[in-house]
Design a protein around this motif. Structure first.
Motif, PDB file in Angstrom:
ATOM      1  N   GLY A   1       0.807  -1.217   0.000  1.00 40.14           N
ATOM      2  CA  GLY A   1       0.000   0.000   0.000  1.00 40.14           C
ATOM      3  C   GLY A   1       0.835   1.260   0.000  1.00 40.14           C
ATOM      4  O   GLY A   1       0.489   2.245  -0.656  1.00 40.14           O
ATOM      5  N   THR A   2       1.935   1.240   0.736  1.00 40.64           N
ATOM      6  CA  THR A   2       2.830   2.400   0.769  1.00 40.64           C
ATOM      7  C   THR A   2       3.399   2.665  -0.616  1.00 40.64           C
ATOM      8  O   THR A   2       3.426   3.807  -1.077  1.00 40.64           O
TER       9      THR A   2
ATOM     10  N   ALA B   1       2.431   5.988  -2.915  1.00 44.24           N
ATOM     11  CA  ALA B   1       3.509   6.877  -3.349  1.00 44.24           C
ATOM     12  C   ALA B   1       3.554   6.986  -4.872  1.00 44.24           C
ATOM     13  O   ALA B   1       3.704   8.084  -5.420  1.00 44.24           O
ATOM     14  N   ARG B   2       3.389   5.863  -5.555  1.00 42.81           N
ATOM     15  CA  ARG B   2       3.427   5.882  -7.012  1.00 42.81           C
ATOM     16  C   ARG B   2       2.240   6.655  -7.574  1.00 42.81           C
ATOM     17  O   ARG B   2       2.377   7.449  -8.503  1.00 42.81           O
ATOM     18  N   LEU B   3       1.069   6.451  -7.012  1.00 37.54           N
ATOM     19  CA  LEU B   3      -0.122   7.145  -7.477  1.00 37.54           C
ATOM     20  C   LEU B   3       0.012   8.652  -7.256  1.00 37.54           C
ATOM     21  O   LEU B   3      -0.338   9.449  -8.138  1.00 37.54           O
ATOM     22  N   ALA B   4       0.535   9.053  -6.106  1.00 37.14           N
ATOM     23  CA  ALA B   4       0.744  10.484  -5.842  1.00 37.14           C
ATOM     24  C   ALA B   4       1.759  11.069  -6.821  1.00 37.14           C
ATOM     25  O   ALA B   4       1.575  12.189  -7.313  1.00 37.14           O
ATOM     26  N   ARG B   5       2.818  10.319  -7.139  1.00 37.98           N
ATOM     27  CA  ARG B   5       3.806  10.790  -8.127  1.00 37.98           C
ATOM     28  C   ARG B   5       3.198  10.906  -9.513  1.00 37.98           C
ATOM     29  O   ARG B   5       3.420  11.883 -10.221  1.00 37.98           O
ATOM     30  N   THR B   6       2.424   9.896  -9.900  1.00 31.01           N
ATOM     31  CA  THR B   6       1.796   9.882 -11.222  1.00 31.01           C
ATOM     32  C   THR B   6       0.874  11.090 -11.388  1.00 31.01           C
ATOM     33  O   THR B   6       0.807  11.679 -12.470  1.00 31.01           O
ATOM     34  N   ALA B   7       0.180  11.451 -10.326  1.00 30.11           N
ATOM     35  CA  ALA B   7      -0.805  12.536 -10.384  1.00 30.11           C
ATOM     36  C   ALA B   7      -0.227  13.886  -9.954  1.00 30.11           C
ATOM     37  O   ALA B   7      -0.972  14.863  -9.849  1.00 30.11           O
TER      38      ALA B   7
ATOM     39  N   ALA C   1      -4.401  15.993  -3.511  1.00 31.54           N
ATOM     40  CA  ALA C   1      -5.210  15.289  -2.502  1.00 31.54           C
ATOM     41  C   ALA C   1      -4.496  14.050  -1.975  1.00 31.54           C
ATOM     42  O   ALA C   1      -4.616  13.713  -0.797  1.00 31.54           O
ATOM     43  N   LEU C   2      -3.744  13.367  -2.859  1.00 29.62           N
ATOM     44  CA  LEU C   2      -3.132  12.096  -2.472  1.00 29.62           C
ATOM     45  C   LEU C   2      -1.766  12.222  -1.814  1.00 29.62           C
ATOM     46  O   LEU C   2      -1.358  11.314  -1.092  1.00 29.62           O
ATOM     47  N   GLU C   3      -1.057  13.311  -2.049  1.00 27.27           N
ATOM     48  CA  GLU C   3       0.276  13.445  -1.450  1.00 27.27           C
ATOM     49  C   GLU C   3       0.237  13.320   0.070  1.00 27.27           C
ATOM     50  O   GLU C   3       1.015  12.550   0.642  1.00 27.27           O
ATOM     51  N   PRO C   4      -0.664  14.032   0.772  1.00 24.70           N
ATOM     52  CA  PRO C   4      -0.684  13.846   2.234  1.00 24.70           C
ATOM     53  C   PRO C   4      -1.168  12.454   2.644  1.00 24.70           C
ATOM     54  O   PRO C   4      -0.703  11.908   3.645  1.00 24.70           O
TER      55      PRO C   4
ATOM     56  N   SER D   1      -3.242   5.624 -17.602  1.00 24.10           N
ATOM     57  CA  SER D   1      -4.562   5.745 -18.214  1.00 24.10           C
ATOM     58  C   SER D   1      -5.570   6.031 -17.115  1.00 24.10           C
ATOM     59  O   SER D   1      -5.340   5.680 -15.946  1.00 24.10           O
ATOM     60  N   PRO D   2      -6.708   6.627 -17.465  1.00 24.72           N
ATOM     61  CA  PRO D   2      -7.733   6.850 -16.445  1.00 24.72           C
ATOM     62  C   PRO D   2      -8.177   5.546 -15.780  1.00 24.72           C
ATOM     63  O   PRO D   2      -8.453   5.520 -14.586  1.00 24.72           O
ATOM     64  N   LEU D   3      -8.208   4.453 -16.546  1.00 29.86           N
ATOM     65  CA  LEU D   3      -8.602   3.166 -15.977  1.00 29.86           C
ATOM     66  C   LEU D   3      -7.541   2.658 -14.993  1.00 29.86           C
ATOM     67  O   LEU D   3      -7.864   2.151 -13.925  1.00 29.86           O
ATOM     68  N   GLY D   4      -6.278   2.802 -15.333  1.00 25.54           N
ATOM     69  CA  GLY D   4      -5.206   2.386 -14.426  1.00 25.54           C
ATOM     70  C   GLY D   4      -5.245   3.155 -13.121  1.00 25.54           C
ATOM     71  O   GLY D   4      -5.062   2.587 -12.039  1.00 25.54           O
ATOM     72  N   ILE D   5      -5.510   4.467 -13.212  1.00 25.79           N
ATOM     73  CA  ILE D   5      -5.602   5.281 -11.998  1.00 25.79           C
ATOM     74  C   ILE D   5      -6.796   4.832 -11.164  1.00 25.79           C
ATOM     75  O   ILE D   5      -6.706   4.720  -9.939  1.00 25.79           O
ATOM     76  N   LEU D   6      -7.913   4.536 -11.825  1.00 25.54           N
ATOM     77  CA  LEU D   6      -9.099   4.049 -11.103  1.00 25.54           C
ATOM     78  C   LEU D   6      -8.780   2.748 -10.367  1.00 25.54           C
ATOM     79  O   LEU D   6      -9.102   2.594  -9.187  1.00 25.54           O
ATOM     80  N   LEU D   7      -8.145   1.819 -11.051  1.00 28.35           N
ATOM     81  CA  LEU D   7      -7.809   0.538 -10.414  1.00 28.35           C
ATOM     82  C   LEU D   7      -6.832   0.731  -9.254  1.00 28.35           C
ATOM     83  O   LEU D   7      -6.939   0.063  -8.221  1.00 28.35           O
ATOM     84  N   ASP D   8      -5.891   1.661  -9.423  1.00 29.82           N
ATOM     85  CA  ASP D   8      -4.967   1.951  -8.322  1.00 29.82           C
ATOM     86  C   ASP D   8      -5.704   2.551  -7.125  1.00 29.82           C
ATOM     87  O   ASP D   8      -5.419   2.202  -5.971  1.00 29.82           O
ATOM     88  N   LEU D   9      -6.651   3.442  -7.380  1.00 35.56           N
ATOM     89  CA  LEU D   9      -7.444   4.016  -6.290  1.00 35.56           C
ATOM     90  C   LEU D   9      -8.270   2.942  -5.599  1.00 35.56           C
ATOM     91  O   LEU D   9      -8.396   2.944  -4.371  1.00 35.56           O
ATOM     92  N   GLU D  10      -8.824   2.023  -6.382  1.00 33.98           N
ATOM     93  CA  GLU D  10      -9.600   0.936  -5.777  1.00 33.98           C
ATOM     94  C   GLU D  10      -8.713   0.029  -4.937  1.00 33.98           C
ATOM     95  O   GLU D  10      -9.092  -0.380  -3.834  1.00 33.98           O
ATOM     96  N   GLY D  11      -7.527  -0.275  -5.434  1.00 36.03           N
ATOM     97  CA  GLY D  11      -6.592  -1.080  -4.650  1.00 36.03           C
ATOM     98  C   GLY D  11      -6.175  -0.369  -3.373  1.00 36.03           C
ATOM     99  O   GLY D  11      -6.090  -0.987  -2.299  1.00 36.03           O
TER     100      GLY D  11
END
Length: 180
Positions: free
Chosen positions: A38-39, A43-49, A57-60, A110-120
């Motif tokens: 999860g960490t 971190a990867r999702l916050a970097r990607t966005a 919103a995700l950095e903190p 992709s928007p779908l990849g970001i969605l799946l990452d948020l769901e995970g």
């Protein structure tokens, strides 16, 4: 001459009656593996966005998730539970393998990849809420667990759930609507 008790014997003596120290160790190490994954995902999702509203919103949240992993390690240390490195490595590898999922684009996010990452990420936070709740209940019988600290961790995890869910819904709308 008496030999000093082994670390396992000392840990079992400190564990309250009715609590299986071995199973608690397995449980917390499994959650540590999940926290490791999860960490990395957060971190990867916050970097990607980075630079976007989602990134802000995700950095903190990502920073807090890393702090929560450290808190879990501290709790394990307080309980005398050794870290099982192979489980930590498995969590790290699972997060890396999760990056290989098809996302509708050959390169780039992709928007779908970001969605799946948020769901995970949301699922991981739900697991973290569960472990904090379990430890909070155990704190009534085990003085090594700080109930107030667990309450704080639980409250923070619930705030993380709210933030991630808000952005998951937004991302689902963007990713799954025609032309999105």
């Amino acid at each position: 001459m008496n030999a000093s008790p082994s670390p396992v014997a000392r840990r079992q003596r400190r564990t309250p009656p009715g609590v299986d120290a071995k199973l608690l160790g397995i449980y917390l190490n499994d959650h540590l593996a999940g926290a490791t994954a999860g960490t990395g995902r957060a971190a990867r999702l916050a970097r990607t966005a980075r630079g976007s509203a989602l990134g802000r919103a995700l950095e903190p949240v990502a920073a807090e998730i890393a702090e929560d992993r450290a808190a879990l390690l501290a709790i394990m240390r307080d309980l005398g539970i050794p870290v099982r490195r192979y489980k930590v490595c498995a969590g790290w590898a699972a997060e890396r393998a999760g990056r290989l999922k098809p996302n509708g684009h050959l390169v780039g996010p992709s928007p779908l990849g970001i969605l799946l990452d948020l769901e995970g990420l949301r699922l991981g936070i739900e697991g973290k809420v569960a472990v904090w709740q379990s430890l909070r209940r155990l704190s009534a019988a085990d003085g090594r667990l700080d109930a107030a600290r667990l309450d704080t961790l639980l409250e923070r995890a619930r705030r993380q759930q709210d933030t991630v869910e808000e952005w998951r819904v937004r991302q689902a709308d963007e990713a799954l609507h025609a032309g999105g």
